[in-house]
Write a protein that holds these residues in place. Sequence first.
Motif, PDB file in Angstrom:
ATOM      1  N   GLN A  69       0.824  -1.203   0.000  1.00 13.27           N
ATOM      2  CA  GLN A  69       0.000   0.000   0.000  1.00 13.27           C
ATOM      3  C   GLN A  69       0.863   1.260   0.000  1.00 13.27           C
ATOM      4  OE1 GLN A  69      -0.173  -2.523   2.100  1.00 13.27           O
ATOM      5  NE2 GLN A  69      -2.298  -3.224   2.416  1.00 13.27           N
ATOM      6  N   ARG A 104     -12.157   1.194  -6.185  1.00 14.58           N
ATOM      7  CA  ARG A 104     -11.559   0.277  -5.210  1.00 14.58           C
ATOM      8  C   ARG A 104     -12.102   0.561  -3.807  1.00 14.58           C
ATOM      9  NH1 ARG A 104      -5.705   1.248  -5.249  1.00 14.58           N
ATOM     10  NH2 ARG A 104      -6.186   2.827  -3.678  1.00 14.58           N
ATOM     11  N   GLU A 105     -12.239   1.837  -3.474  1.00 11.79           N
ATOM     12  CA  GLU A 105     -12.795   2.182  -2.161  1.00 11.79           C
ATOM     13  C   GLU A 105     -14.216   1.634  -2.025  1.00 11.79           C
ATOM     14  OE1 GLU A 105     -11.140   4.149   0.449  1.00 11.79           O
ATOM     15  OE2 GLU A 105      -9.596   3.270  -0.817  1.00 11.79           O
ATOM     16  N   SER A 117     -15.562  -0.958  -3.660  1.00  2.01           N
ATOM     17  CA  SER A 117     -15.558  -2.422  -3.622  1.00  2.01           C
ATOM     18  C   SER A 117     -15.094  -2.948  -2.272  1.00  2.01           C
ATOM     19  CB  SER A 117     -14.661  -2.975  -4.737  1.00  2.01           C
ATOM     20  OG  SER A 117     -13.321  -2.593  -4.536  1.00  2.01           O
ATOM     21  N   GLU A 118     -14.299  -2.160  -1.550  1.00  2.55           N
ATOM     22  CA  GLU A 118     -13.826  -2.570  -0.228  1.00  2.55           C
ATOM     23  C   GLU A 118     -14.768  -2.116   0.885  1.00  2.55           C
ATOM     24  OE1 GLU A 118      -9.863  -1.100   0.075  1.00  2.55           O
ATOM     25  OE2 GLU A 118      -9.036  -2.557  -1.350  1.00  2.55           O
ATOM     26  N   HIS A 178     -15.560   1.005   1.679  1.00  4.99           N
ATOM     27  CA  HIS A 178     -15.150   2.254   2.326  1.00  4.99           C
ATOM     28  C   HIS A 178     -15.872   3.436   1.693  1.00  4.99           C
ATOM     29  CE1 HIS A 178     -11.097  -0.009   2.914  1.00  4.99           C
ATOM     30  NE2 HIS A 178     -12.012  -0.385   3.805  1.00  4.99           N
ATOM     31  N   TYR A 221     -16.426   5.715  -7.863  1.00  4.56           N
ATOM     32  CA  TYR A 221     -17.040   5.197  -6.639  1.00  4.56           C
ATOM     33  C   TYR A 221     -18.525   4.914  -6.853  1.00  4.56           C
ATOM     34  CZ  TYR A 221     -18.347   5.042  -1.682  1.00  4.56           C
ATOM     35  OH  TYR A 221     -18.828   4.667  -0.450  1.00  4.56           O
TER      36      TYR A 221
END
Length: 374
Positions: free
Chosen positions: A23, A62-63, A65-66, A68, A124
């Motif tokens: 990361q 990505r945020e 899908s996680e 967040h 997002y």
Amino acid sequence: MQEIAGEIRRQLPAYAHSADSVQGRQMIRTISTTVGGFVDSLDDPAPDWTPLTKLYAHIGAREASEGHGLDNLEAALRLSSQITCRRFIGHAYDFGWSQETLSMLTEAHFGLLAILVDAAAEGYDSTRQELATRRERARGRLRDVLVAEPPIGREAIRELAKAADWTAPETICAVALRGPVDGTARLVPPTVLADWSGDAPYLVVPDPGGPGQERLMAALADACPGAVGPTVPVDRGAVSLRWARRAVALAEEGVLPADGTVRCCDHLATLITAEARDLVEAAAPQYLRPLLEQPSPRREMLAETLLTYFNSGGNAVVTGRQLHIHPQTVRYRIRVIHEMFGGEPAAPDTKLATMITLNSMLRLFPDEVPEPSG
């Protein structure tokens, strides 16, 4: 770049990864790419932001899908902006930049920041919508499987439940609804799997006997009148839905209460005998001949008294309370019934059959009482 990355790691716990972690290296690459894109744009009157917008759209996706939000990313961009503006001011003093140059750099920087925030938000939102659509499809497949016949097995159900973001319980029940459901009645908790399509909508409720579920079941009954099927293991939902729909059909026929929601387990005798109505009709004269010979409504009055008396364990006081009559009236009617039958209306070994026939006569065919044969 190292200064920006260091401050982000120090001030934002969500990005507090070591510099040599995956990361951490990824953050350095993102900062480097962003700074490089900004510097290259200064000599271009119409810069192409596509590479950077794709990068930040990917980060936003990505945020999502996680699971967040975008708060951390936006905070990191604001922090980066503060550090960059301090650098601009420091360089302006060191290198004697004009006010126009400083203003141009600052405006270009904030313009890029807005573009990157919008790109991240777009990625997002797009991913969130895609995930929601995928989740709803998975929930639909799971719902259909839970009431399918034959069952597919608990392990397969657990896999489908995981894809649908639904915790597979040990037990479920189906709620068959009366006709199409519109408006706010469709607002059910996310734990409830619903099929609103067609003329026979239904719900699948997990763990109906669990903590707090009684309140949920009551709320569903108020919002969506129908019938609650029996509680069954998670892989036997077809059984619950079949009986719930049968109860709805009987309610529409007037056999079961037509207002509100009925629970199948509260009307077990009626539901079971409804499946063998022809047999019960044929057997009725064998058990209830003296009653069948009585005119209506005397026949129904005596039959209701006798059935309630049986269900009350032969207690005249309880029977009277349930029928809203005096216990002495109950005793008088029971004596009349005994005289009609020439003694006890049912022997111990025929009492259950007599009760089933009484219930059926009163609930299933009150207007079609079988003619007693000779």
